[in-house]
Motif scaffolding. Structure first.
Motif, PDB file in Angstrom:
ATOM      1  N   ARG A 163       0.712  -1.017   0.071  1.00 23.76           N
ATOM      2  CA  ARG A 163       0.148  -0.073   0.046  1.00 23.76           C
ATOM      3  C   ARG A 163       0.808   1.071   0.070  1.00 23.76           C
ATOM      4  O   ARG A 163       1.780   1.189   0.772  1.00 23.76           O
ATOM      5  CB  ARG A 163      -0.743  -0.161   1.209  1.00 23.76           C
ATOM      6  CG  ARG A 163      -1.899  -1.082   1.209  1.00 23.76           C
ATOM      7  CD  ARG A 163      -2.808  -0.839   2.303  1.00 23.76           C
ATOM      8  NE  ARG A 163      -3.913   0.360   1.880  1.00 23.76           N
ATOM      9  CZ  ARG A 163      -4.709   0.612   2.820  1.00 23.76           C
ATOM     10  NH1 ARG A 163      -5.045   0.264   3.857  1.00 23.76           N
ATOM     11  NH2 ARG A 163      -5.548   1.928   2.182  1.00 23.76           N
ATOM     12  N   ASP A 164       0.617   2.069  -0.957  1.00 18.91           N
ATOM     13  CA  ASP A 164       1.474   3.135  -1.102  1.00 18.91           C
ATOM     14  C   ASP A 164       0.984   4.326  -0.034  1.00 18.91           C
ATOM     15  O   ASP A 164      -0.156   4.756   0.081  1.00 18.91           O
ATOM     16  CB  ASP A 164       1.167   3.801  -2.409  1.00 18.91           C
ATOM     17  CG  ASP A 164       2.115   4.960  -2.850  1.00 18.91           C
ATOM     18  OD1 ASP A 164       2.380   5.335  -3.948  1.00 18.91           O
ATOM     19  OD2 ASP A 164       2.814   5.644  -1.800  1.00 18.91           O
ATOM     20  N   GLY A 165       2.002   4.674   0.777  1.00 15.80           N
ATOM     21  CA  GLY A 165       1.534   5.709   1.923  1.00 15.80           C
ATOM     22  C   GLY A 165       1.382   7.028   1.557  1.00 15.80           C
ATOM     23  O   GLY A 165       1.019   7.930   2.368  1.00 15.80           O
ATOM     24  N   ASN A 179      -0.140   7.949  -1.747  1.00 18.75           N
ATOM     25  CA  ASN A 179      -0.861   7.968  -2.821  1.00 18.75           C
ATOM     26  C   ASN A 179      -2.421   7.974  -2.295  1.00 18.75           C
ATOM     27  O   ASN A 179      -2.929   6.917  -2.258  1.00 18.75           O
ATOM     28  CB  ASN A 179      -0.745   6.721  -3.767  1.00 18.75           C
ATOM     29  CG  ASN A 179      -1.600   6.815  -4.901  1.00 18.75           C
ATOM     30  OD1 ASN A 179      -2.346   7.854  -5.124  1.00 18.75           O
ATOM     31  ND2 ASN A 179      -1.740   5.680  -5.696  1.00 18.75           N
ATOM     32  N   ASN A 180      -2.855   9.133  -1.699  1.00 16.33           N
ATOM     33  CA  ASN A 180      -4.059   9.179  -1.210  1.00 16.33           C
ATOM     34  C   ASN A 180      -5.038   8.859  -2.292  1.00 16.33           C
ATOM     35  O   ASN A 180      -6.219   8.444  -1.907  1.00 16.33           O
ATOM     36  CB  ASN A 180      -4.509  10.657  -0.668  1.00 16.33           C
ATOM     37  CG  ASN A 180      -5.474  10.670   0.087  1.00 16.33           C
ATOM     38  OD1 ASN A 180      -5.761   9.933   1.194  1.00 16.33           O
ATOM     39  ND2 ASN A 180      -6.517  11.788  -0.344  1.00 16.33           N
ATOM     40  N   ASN A 181      -4.912   8.935  -3.378  1.00 15.55           N
ATOM     41  CA  ASN A 181      -5.945   8.788  -4.495  1.00 15.55           C
ATOM     42  C   ASN A 181      -6.305   7.248  -4.491  1.00 15.55           C
ATOM     43  O   ASN A 181      -7.359   6.939  -4.849  1.00 15.55           O
ATOM     44  CB  ASN A 181      -5.500   9.049  -6.012  1.00 15.55           C
ATOM     45  CG  ASN A 181      -5.119  10.472  -6.145  1.00 15.55           C
ATOM     46  OD1 ASN A 181      -5.946  11.242  -5.660  1.00 15.55           O
ATOM     47  ND2 ASN A 181      -4.323  10.994  -7.025  1.00 15.55           N
ATOM     48  N   ALA A 182      -5.313   6.251  -4.153  1.00 15.20           N
ATOM     49  CA  ALA A 182      -5.572   5.161  -4.159  1.00 15.20           C
ATOM     50  C   ALA A 182      -6.571   4.713  -3.153  1.00 15.20           C
ATOM     51  O   ALA A 182      -7.262   3.453  -3.103  1.00 15.20           O
ATOM     52  CB  ALA A 182      -4.571   4.209  -3.773  1.00 15.20           C
ATOM     53  N   GLY A 183      -6.669   5.430  -2.035  1.00 16.73           N
ATOM     54  CA  GLY A 183      -7.920   5.125  -1.112  1.00 16.73           C
ATOM     55  C   GLY A 183      -7.720   3.760  -0.446  1.00 16.73           C
ATOM     56  O   GLY A 183      -6.552   3.465   0.120  1.00 16.73           O
ATOM     57  N   ASN A 184      -8.643   3.150  -0.109  1.00 14.40           N
ATOM     58  CA  ASN A 184      -8.538   1.791   0.365  1.00 14.40           C
ATOM     59  C   ASN A 184      -8.685   0.594  -0.585  1.00 14.40           C
ATOM     60  O   ASN A 184      -9.309  -0.356  -0.268  1.00 14.40           O
ATOM     61  CB  ASN A 184      -9.659   1.659   1.618  1.00 14.40           C
ATOM     62  CG  ASN A 184      -9.299   2.464   2.579  1.00 14.40           C
ATOM     63  OD1 ASN A 184      -8.115   2.947   2.925  1.00 14.40           O
ATOM     64  ND2 ASN A 184     -10.264   2.853   3.591  1.00 14.40           N
ATOM     65  N   MET A 185      -8.138   1.004  -1.631  1.00 17.84           N
ATOM     66  CA  MET A 185      -8.199  -0.285  -2.763  1.00 17.84           C
ATOM     67  C   MET A 185      -6.993  -1.204  -2.385  1.00 17.84           C
ATOM     68  O   MET A 185      -5.934  -0.611  -2.396  1.00 17.84           O
ATOM     69  CB  MET A 185      -7.964   0.407  -4.186  1.00 17.84           C
ATOM     70  CG  MET A 185      -7.941  -0.701  -5.058  1.00 17.84           C
ATOM     71  SD  MET A 185      -8.213   0.021  -6.865  1.00 17.84           S
ATOM     72  CE  MET A 185      -6.452   1.135  -6.860  1.00 17.84           C
ATOM     73  N   LEU A 186      -7.369  -2.169  -2.156  1.00 21.48           N
ATOM     74  CA  LEU A 186      -6.195  -3.338  -2.151  1.00 21.48           C
ATOM     75  C   LEU A 186      -6.035  -4.084  -3.092  1.00 21.48           C
ATOM     76  O   LEU A 186      -7.052  -4.543  -3.425  1.00 21.48           O
ATOM     77  CB  LEU A 186      -6.539  -4.061  -0.673  1.00 21.48           C
ATOM     78  CG  LEU A 186      -6.577  -3.535   0.581  1.00 21.48           C
ATOM     79  CD1 LEU A 186      -6.850  -4.397   1.791  1.00 21.48           C
ATOM     80  CD2 LEU A 186      -5.601  -2.738   0.916  1.00 21.48           C
ATOM     81  N   TYR A 243     -15.367  -5.826  -2.401  1.00 20.10           N
ATOM     82  CA  TYR A 243     -14.624  -6.557  -3.194  1.00 20.10           C
ATOM     83  C   TYR A 243     -15.310  -7.789  -3.554  1.00 20.10           C
ATOM     84  O   TYR A 243     -16.487  -8.261  -2.938  1.00 20.10           O
ATOM     85  CB  TYR A 243     -13.416  -7.090  -2.171  1.00 20.10           C
ATOM     86  CG  TYR A 243     -12.427  -6.261  -2.075  1.00 20.10           C
ATOM     87  CD1 TYR A 243     -12.826  -5.100  -0.819  1.00 20.10           C
ATOM     88  CD2 TYR A 243     -11.277  -6.090  -2.569  1.00 20.10           C
ATOM     89  CE1 TYR A 243     -11.764  -4.305  -0.689  1.00 20.10           C
ATOM     90  CE2 TYR A 243     -10.272  -4.973  -2.381  1.00 20.10           C
ATOM     91  CZ  TYR A 243     -10.663  -4.147  -1.294  1.00 20.10           C
ATOM     92  OH  TYR A 243      -9.595  -3.192  -1.132  1.00 20.10           O
ATOM     93  N   GLU A 269     -15.046   1.953  -3.674  1.00 20.32           N
ATOM     94  CA  GLU A 269     -15.007   2.411  -2.312  1.00 20.32           C
ATOM     95  C   GLU A 269     -15.821   3.739  -2.394  1.00 20.32           C
ATOM     96  O   GLU A 269     -15.727   4.472  -3.205  1.00 20.32           O
ATOM     97  CB  GLU A 269     -13.646   2.766  -1.777  1.00 20.32           C
ATOM     98  CG  GLU A 269     -13.451   3.299  -0.653  1.00 20.32           C
ATOM     99  CD  GLU A 269     -12.010   4.035  -0.172  1.00 20.32           C
ATOM    100  OE1 GLU A 269     -11.157   4.126  -0.975  1.00 20.32           O
ATOM    101  OE2 GLU A 269     -11.787   4.539   0.928  1.00 20.32           O
ATOM    102  N   ARG A 302     -14.857   6.893  -4.373  1.00 19.71           N
ATOM    103  CA  ARG A 302     -13.575   7.479  -4.351  1.00 19.71           C
ATOM    104  C   ARG A 302     -12.852   6.589  -5.391  1.00 19.71           C
ATOM    105  O   ARG A 302     -12.093   7.278  -6.166  1.00 19.71           O
ATOM    106  CB  ARG A 302     -12.875   7.213  -3.098  1.00 19.71           C
ATOM    107  CG  ARG A 302     -13.338   8.092  -1.966  1.00 19.71           C
ATOM    108  CD  ARG A 302     -11.875   8.318  -1.106  1.00 19.71           C
ATOM    109  NE  ARG A 302     -11.188   9.299  -1.691  1.00 19.71           N
ATOM    110  CZ  ARG A 302      -9.821   9.034  -1.784  1.00 19.71           C
ATOM    111  NH1 ARG A 302      -9.306   7.916  -1.200  1.00 19.71           N
ATOM    112  NH2 ARG A 302      -8.989   9.861  -2.114  1.00 19.71           N
ATOM    113  N   THR A 347      -9.606   7.047   4.769  1.00 19.39           N
ATOM    114  CA  THR A 347      -9.435   6.575   3.711  1.00 19.39           C
ATOM    115  C   THR A 347      -8.030   7.098   3.212  1.00 19.39           C
ATOM    116  O   THR A 347      -7.742   8.245   3.317  1.00 19.39           O
ATOM    117  CB  THR A 347     -10.428   6.815   2.368  1.00 19.39           C
ATOM    118  OG1 THR A 347      -9.896   6.106   1.196  1.00 19.39           O
ATOM    119  CG2 THR A 347     -10.514   8.323   2.259  1.00 19.39           C
ATOM    120  N   GLY A 348      -7.251   6.280   2.405  1.00 22.98           N
ATOM    121  CA  GLY A 348      -5.888   6.900   1.673  1.00 22.98           C
ATOM    122  C   GLY A 348      -4.757   6.731   2.716  1.00 22.98           C
ATOM    123  O   GLY A 348      -3.878   7.293   2.434  1.00 22.98           O
ATOM    124  N   THR A 355      -2.817   4.293   5.548  1.00 23.68           N
ATOM    125  CA  THR A 355      -2.294   2.799   5.466  1.00 23.68           C
ATOM    126  C   THR A 355      -2.765   1.839   6.762  1.00 23.68           C
ATOM    127  O   THR A 355      -2.219   0.979   7.045  1.00 23.68           O
ATOM    128  CB  THR A 355      -0.674   2.866   5.325  1.00 23.68           C
ATOM    129  OG1 THR A 355      -0.335   3.258   6.747  1.00 23.68           O
ATOM    130  CG2 THR A 355      -0.408   3.100   4.268  1.00 23.68           C
TER     131      THR A 355
END
Lengths: 114, 114
Positions: free
Chosen positions: A91-93, A95-102, B35, B48, B55, B97-98, B100
């Motif tokens: 998880r990119d710390g 990149n806020n744009n990624a949100g909670n996408m795992l 998911y 999300e 988002r 969100t966003g 870690t």
């Protein structure tokens, strides 16, 4: 996105330590290493995460290589209840744009023998 | 503290029908992500919602949609069901969100399309 590589399956004996490896050779400096596990018929559950230093919690330990291109989840004494699929996720710390996408890979199916 | 609650747990639909799944996050959590888990594709991110706004959205057709209410509860809808939509649909909540932080998953809704 940086990807992770894990063995498809591993086997362990009950009450012995288990070392679950994960390779992430393209990891970026801001990627955190997360581990989740999914027990049979349940949703994934968080295990542990870290950035550079080794981490310990009540469930497991996370050992991160010095170059951060690999990591190992350590279960100190495997129990039958630890039989699950273990996922290593980056998880990119920053990149806020990624949100909670795992982004889940295939994970490692851990089998524990009594 | 109650965990993430998903309803219904199991449902059977026929091709062409539509389905709505519900997710109640942990109290105080504002992010809800969805998911899909299938044997062939594994765990894949759908979308999300955070503070009632979508988002991110994964690579799924427009038949998959969702929304979030002011109390953070979320629903996802799949229209014109296809056999390939048979899957375990998982919901995860998080306070924010966003960052870690860990995601908290529900036990899922298992959809079978006949």
């Amino acid at each position: 996105d940086a990807k992770t590589t894990q063995p498809n399956s591993m086997e362990s004996n009950e009450e012995e330590p288990v070392h679950l490896p994960c390779n992430h050779s393209t990891i970026s400096g801001t990627d955190y290493i997360h581990w989740y596990r999914q027990l049979p018929s349940q949703g994934p559950e968080y295990v542990i995460h870290g950035l550079t230093s080794n981490v310990n919690n009540r469930m497991a330990s996370l050992a991160i290589a010095e170059d951060r291109k690999s990591s190992t989840l350590i279960l100190h004494r495997a129990t039958l209840r630890d039989a699950a699929v273990y996922y290593c996720i980056l998880r990119d710390g920053q990149n806020n744009n990624a949100g909670n996408m795992l982004t889940f890979g295939g994970g490692t199916r851990l089998m524990v023998k009594p | 503290k109650a965990g993430v609650t998903q309803t219904p747990r199991y449902l059977i639909k026929t091709r062409g029908q539509q389905v709505t799944l519900s997710c109640s996050p942990i109290s105080g959590h504002r992010s809800v992500s969805w998911y899909q888990q299938t044997p062939g594709q594994g765990l894949q991110f759908l979308f999300e919602y955070f503070s009632e706004t979508q988002r991110n959205k994964g690579n799924f057709p427009g038949r998959f949609s969702g929304r979030q209410f002011s109390n953070s509860r979320s629903e996802m809808n799949v229209s014109t069901l296809e056999l390939g939509d048979s899957a375990l649909y998982l919901c995860a909540s998080s306070p924010w969100t966003g960052d870690t932080g860990e995601l908290f998953f529900g036990e899922g809704s298992r959809l079978t399309v006949l």
